[in-house]
Scaffold this motif. Structure first.
Motif, mmCIF file in Angstrom:
data_model
loop_
_atom_site.group_PDB
_atom_site.id
_atom_site.type_symbol
_atom_site.label_atom_id
_atom_site.label_comp_id
_atom_site.label_asym_id
_atom_site.label_seq_id
_atom_site.Cartn_x
_atom_site.Cartn_y
_atom_site.Cartn_z
ATOM 1 N N SER A 1 29.198 28.718 28.703
ATOM 2 C CA SER A 1 29.434 27.779 27.603
ATOM 3 C C SER A 1 30.685 28.170 26.826
ATOM 4 N N LYS A 2 31.218 27.201 26.112
ATOM 5 C CA LYS A 2 32.433 27.430 25.321
ATOM 6 C C LYS A 2 32.164 28.408 24.180
ATOM 7 N N VAL A 3 30.961 28.340 23.620
ATOM 8 C CA VAL A 3 30.593 29.250 22.524
ATOM 9 C C VAL A 3 30.651 30.692 22.992
ATOM 10 N N GLU A 4 30.069 30.964 24.155
ATOM 11 C CA GLU A 4 30.072 32.326 24.692
ATOM 12 C C GLU A 4 31.481 32.742 25.108
ATOM 13 N N SER A 5 32.275 31.783 25.581
ATOM 14 C CA SER A 5 33.655 32.085 25.971
ATOM 15 C C SER A 5 34.470 32.540 24.764
ATOM 16 N N THR A 6 34.244 31.895 23.615
ATOM 17 C CA THR A 6 34.952 32.272 22.388
ATOM 18 C C THR A 6 34.583 33.685 21.958
ATOM 19 N N LYS A 7 33.350 34.066 22.168
ATOM 20 C CA LYS A 7 32.894 35.408 21.787
ATOM 21 C C LYS A 7 33.548 36.505 22.622
ATOM 22 N N MET A 8 34.061 36.130 23.797
ATOM 23 C CA MET A 8 34.706 37.118 24.667
ATOM 24 C C MET A 8 36.085 37.519 24.155
ATOM 25 N N VAL A 9 36.616 36.813 23.161
ATOM 26 C CA VAL A 9 37.871 37.114 22.454
ATOM 27 C C VAL A 9 39.105 36.894 23.340
ATOM 28 N N VAL A 10 39.235 37.684 24.409
ATOM 29 C CA VAL A 10 40.366 37.505 25.321
ATOM 30 C C VAL A 10 40.120 36.239 26.137
ATOM 31 N N CYS B 1 36.244 44.882 20.511
ATOM 32 C CA CYS B 1 35.485 46.132 20.464
ATOM 33 C C CYS B 1 34.098 45.913 19.858
ATOM 34 N N GLN B 2 34.017 45.062 18.836
ATOM 35 C CA GLN B 2 32.707 44.760 18.251
ATOM 36 C C GLN B 2 31.780 44.112 19.270
ATOM 37 N N ARG B 3 32.366 43.303 20.158
ATOM 38 C CA ARG B 3 31.564 42.561 21.135
ATOM 39 C C ARG B 3 31.132 43.425 22.314
ATOM 40 N N PHE B 4 32.000 44.313 22.790
ATOM 41 C CA PHE B 4 31.710 44.979 24.062
ATOM 42 C C PHE B 4 31.532 46.503 23.978
ATOM 43 N N ALA B 5 31.807 47.104 22.829
ATOM 44 C CA ALA B 5 31.623 48.557 22.720
ATOM 45 C C ALA B 5 30.160 48.892 22.443
ATOM 46 N N GLN B 6 29.775 50.111 22.778
ATOM 47 C CA GLN B 6 28.443 50.632 22.451
ATOM 48 C C GLN B 6 28.580 51.487 21.189
ATOM 49 N N TYR B 7 27.802 51.175 20.139
ATOM 50 C CA TYR B 7 27.916 51.964 18.911
ATOM 51 C C TYR B 7 26.695 51.730 18.024
ATOM 52 N N VAL B 8 26.537 52.632 17.075
ATOM 53 C CA VAL B 8 25.518 52.496 16.035
ATOM 54 C C VAL B 8 26.235 52.013 14.775
ATOM 55 N N LYS B 9 25.666 51.043 14.104
ATOM 56 C CA LYS B 9 26.297 50.477 12.908
ATOM 57 C C LYS B 9 26.696 51.575 11.919
ATOM 58 N N ASP B 10 27.912 51.472 11.407
ATOM 59 C CA ASP B 10 28.459 52.372 10.394
ATOM 60 C C ASP B 10 28.579 53.824 10.850
ATOM 61 N N ASP B 11 28.575 54.059 12.163
ATOM 62 C CA ASP B 11 28.740 55.416 12.683
ATOM 63 C C ASP B 11 29.905 55.442 13.680
ATOM 64 N N PRO B 12 31.136 55.710 13.196
ATOM 65 C CA PRO B 12 32.302 55.695 14.099
ATOM 66 C C PRO B 12 32.185 56.688 15.256
ATOM 67 N N ASN B 13 31.471 57.798 15.044
ATOM 68 C CA ASN B 13 31.348 58.809 16.098
ATOM 69 C C ASN B 13 30.538 58.317 17.296
ATOM 70 N N SER B 14 29.744 57.264 17.093
ATOM 71 C CA SER B 14 28.912 56.743 18.189
ATOM 72 C C SER B 14 29.663 55.716 19.038
ATOM 73 N N PHE B 15 30.879 55.362 18.612
ATOM 74 C CA PHE B 15 31.657 54.311 19.286
ATOM 75 C C PHE B 15 32.049 54.735 20.701
ATOM 76 N N GLN B 16 31.776 53.857 21.671
ATOM 77 C CA GLN B 16 32.126 54.174 23.066
ATOM 78 C C GLN B 16 32.426 52.881 23.827
ATOM 79 N N LEU B 17 33.525 52.911 24.584
ATOM 80 C CA LEU B 17 33.911 51.768 25.408
ATOM 81 C C LEU B 17 33.675 52.083 26.874
ATOM 82 N N ALA B 18 33.271 51.063 27.631
ATOM 83 C CA ALA B 18 33.096 51.232 29.080
ATOM 84 C C ALA B 18 34.455 51.549 29.712
#
Length: 753
Positions: free
Chosen positions: A22-31, A546-563
């Motif tokens: 769907s177009k909605v989900e496509s917009t969420k992909m950012v790129v 990064c908000q859409r596809f990274a793995q992280y815990v809210k408000d914890d920058p140290n938990s941020f991880q990208l595939a």
């Protein structure tokens, strides 16, 4: 298959290799869903097929491996519109074991030679500046004479020279050379040029396969355009006798140079010729236009040529009028399918920013050098005439690129060296990116390296297709081959529709292609928006991704991880933000224009090198190895080879430079050190030999003035104010390092709300 292998086989590189439903989900992909497509991608061992393609009678898409075939009824179902079509009679014997090439999986890209009479030979019209010093003019003359031997013998050649006046040389009479003179301060229409040359009514268009015939008392266009085989002596004689523009130049003034008039006259000549063949108008200029239409700067030396600062303050008094004039010439050129190339041999600006539309819209070449005596110009110019294995020039003419899609996909636009074909098809989307509102574009010239970025969107607002089914896009390129043949190249790409919640979409992300596609959008936006606005847009896009596809815990920058297939993308964006495509500091308007022009025509690999240059390390401690583009890589006991695409730089650390100055490499005892100095030079030569335009070659030592090219590109992880990381050279800059950039990115991506 890897993304690179798919690109080698098809010429296509997609940002996402699975599509949301769907177009909605496509917009969420950012790129955005985008494709980097190289229409004439060379595939060794693959030949063109001498028969007509089979097209769908409903949507005109071409038969391809994705289509379903009913072997018993001899029907095929179009993979795009799902219409049923009868196979032609000569397909009567096909079976699952006996398939024509266009139905085999190895031929998702296929080229047809259409059954049309061969077109006329190509035309090369040289437009030569004579306001040069003697050394430059001699070198340019020699290069032009050499080029005559590189052209096909049936190619047509014409010559225009200009200084204070513009001269069209009549080359049809070698025993009595003469030229038609046009006042440099006046603007001429195509009709006026034709009347002055006596071409009104006498210039009957050439039929396919026909060319001007050498005869006594030539008439019409044959007086000015002749096959190389017949006019080589005449053109060589004119070039050898070519003198510097005789008009006197005061010490406090620039030479009067009527570049705009010369280009206008060149276009008028080709319009009067009424040729259907491919044409290249090749402009050789040694400075900015100072006379007549298209004026860039006044002749008085006290007036400096416009800078980025002047443009921002809107105090550059000539550029709007000049740009409007050259845009009108570009429109005439694209209507006739003429390619305009610009070769600049000048240490100062030549007005490339004003003339950019001429080259960008016709897919011409730009070569910038400080002088026509430089190897950079000479090598780049001769490489234009490189030939393929069959002995034909590696270029095509009058190409059209048309994109067909399944109904669930819409075309948003194209960013590349093309103009709109004006075709409003049902698969044109609402979102506009680049040259939009059409699914067809015209490329006046095309080469095996020409790469277009095509952007798409999902049509349905809500889920309209079942996950697991296929979405198809087809690229159809019609062009005139250098041999005169009309060819059609068809590339069909099928990708799966995927559930937005599944891992299929994130796993299909191609971070390299996405970085290049986003870089093209950013460069396109920079032409109309302010640089800070574009940088903010780029930052917002990166944070959202990064908000859409990274793995992280809210408000914890140290938990941020990208595939892994996302992990380098922020690094590409960091270097893109610092690149000459978006940063105008320390670049002239001409240099910025040139960099963006090259980015918009090169393939994924070359574009990545421009965004994030490669760095190789050579040392006595081990074999050559790639190292981080980082200040920590700058060590005194190493040699670095940096490739920015525009420059190839060899940098010697202070210890290596000291040893070289002591001439240790000339002592047989230190043969290993001699080899260490030679290996990067050999690698640099290989890079330079395979590239067009030829990059500028630089050798420098640590602490030398030329080392600034390296220091400007590396990540400043060690600066003059603080040392981040171990070792390396401190960079005198206020720019943030990649580490600081990533820390801020993590903080913003994981923030609540």
């Amino acid at each position: 298959m890897s993304f690179e292998e798919i690109e080698d086989a098809t010429g296509v590189r997609l940002s996402w290799n699975a599509f949301p439903t769907s177009k909605v989900e496509s917009t969420k992909m950012v790129v955005p869903i985008g494709a980097l497509y190289t229409p004439l991608k060379e595939r060794p061992g693959v030949k063109a097929f001498n028969y007509e393609p089979v097209a769908c009678r409903t949507c005109r898409a071409v038969l391809n491996p994705v289509c379903q075939i009913d072997f018993r009824a001899k029907l095929w179902m179009c993979s795009l519109c799902h219409g049923r079509n009868q196979l032609p009679p000569h397909y009567a014997d096909i079976s699952p074991q006996q398939l024509p090439p266009e139905l085999m999986q190895d031929f998702t890209t296929i080229e047809y030679v259409l059954n049309k009479p061969p077109g006329p030979p190509p035309v090369f019209l040289y437009v030569v500046d004579t306001c040069l010093d003697e050394e430059d003019l001699k070198s340019l003359r020699d290069s032009l004479i050499v080029s005559l031997n590189l052209l096909p013998q049936n190619a047509l050649v014409g010559l225009i020279t200009f200084g204070t006046m513009a001269h069209i040389h009549e080359i049809g009479f070698p025993d009595c050379p003469k030229s038609y003179v046009f006042r440099g301060s006046k603007e001429y229409t195509g009709k006026q040029v034709a009347e002055m040359l006596g071409l009104t009514g006498s210039a009957a268009p050439l039929r396919p396969g026909q060319q001007p015939v050498q005869q006594q008392g030539l008439t019409g266009i044959a007086r000015f355009l002749q096959p190389v085989a017949q006019c080589e002596f005449a053109v060589t004689s004119i070039l050898e006798q070519l003198q510097k523009d005789p008009w006197p130049v005061a010490n406090d003034k620039r030479p009067l140079r009527c570049t705009g008039t010369a280009l206008g006259v060149a276009l008028g000549l080709m319009e009067a010729a009424q040729f259907s063949s491919g044409t290249r108008i090749m402009l050789f200029c040694g400075g900015a236009c100072t006379e007549g239409p298209g004026l860039i700067v006044n002749p008085e030396l006290r007036e400096s040529i416009r800078s980025h600062n002047d443009l921002e303050k809107d105090i550059a008094k000539h550029w709007k009028k000049a740009q409007k004039y050259y845009e009108s010439l570009a429109k005439r050129a694209t209507e006739k399918g003429l390619v305009v190339d610009i070769f600049a041999g000048c240490g100062d600006q030549v007005g490339l920013m004003e003339m950019k539309t001429l080259v960008n819209s016709t897919n011409g070449f730009i070569v910038l050098s400080d002088s026509f005596t430089m190897a950079l110009f000479k090598s780049s110019f001769t490489r234009i005439f490189n030939k393929d294995q069959e002995g034909f020039l590696r270029m095509g003419f009058n190409a059209t690129l048309e994109v067909h899609t399944t109904k669930e996909l819409k075309v948003c636009g194209l960013i590349g060296p093309a103009v709109s074909g004006g075709k409003k098809a049902p698969n044109v989307g609402e979102t506009e990116i680049g040259i939009s509102g059409t699914n067809s574009w015209k490329l006046c010239g095309i080469t095996p390296m020409t790469t277009c970025a095509v952007y798409f969107e999902v049509a349905a607002q809500t889920q309209a297709v079942q996950p697991g089914s296929g979405g198809v896009m087809q690229f159809v390129t019609l062009y005139q081959h250098a041999s005169g043949q009309t060819r059609l190249r068809v590339t069909t790409v099928a990708r799966v529709w995927a559930d937005p919640m599944a891992q299929t979409i994130p796993q299909s992300f191609d971070q390299e292609a996405s970085a290049v596609l986003m870089a093209r959008i950013a460069a396109f936006k920079s032409e109309v928006d302010d640089s800070p606005d574009v940088l903010r847009w780029l930052d917002r896009m990166l944070i959202r991704l990064c908000q859409r596809f990274a793995q992280y815990v809210k408000d914890d920058p140290n938990s941020f991880q990208l595939a892994p297939n996302f992990s380098i993308y922020p690094q590409f964006m960091f270097h893109l933000r610092r690149s000459q495509f978006l940063q105008i500091f320390n670049n002239s308007p001409d240099e910025t224009t040139y960099a963006r022009h090259v980015l918009n025509r090169e393939d994924c690999n070359n574009s990545l090198i421009m965004i994030q240059p490669t760095l190789m390390k050579y040392s006595m401690a081990g074999p050559p190895e790639p190292v981080l583009l980082d200040s920590v890589s700058i060590q005194g006991d190493v040699i670095l080879l940096m490739d920015t695409f525009f420059h190839v730089l060899i940098w010697h650390g202070e210890t290596i430079a000291a040893w070289r100055r002591e001439k240790y490499h000339e002592n047989p005892t230190y043969a290993a050190f001699k080899d260490l100095l030679e290996v990067p030079k050999q690698d640099a030569t290989e890079l330079i030999e395979e590239r067009f335009p030829v990059p500028r070659y630089i050798e420098c030592d640590q602490g030398g003035s030329q080392a600034r090219f390296l220091l400007a590109k590396v990540n400043p992880s060690t600066t003059h104010t603080q040392g981040y990381g171990a070792g390396g050279q401190a960079i005198a800059t206020d720019d943030v390092s990649l580490q600081v950039f990533m820390d801020h990115l993590k903080k913003l991506a994981v923030a609540s709300g």
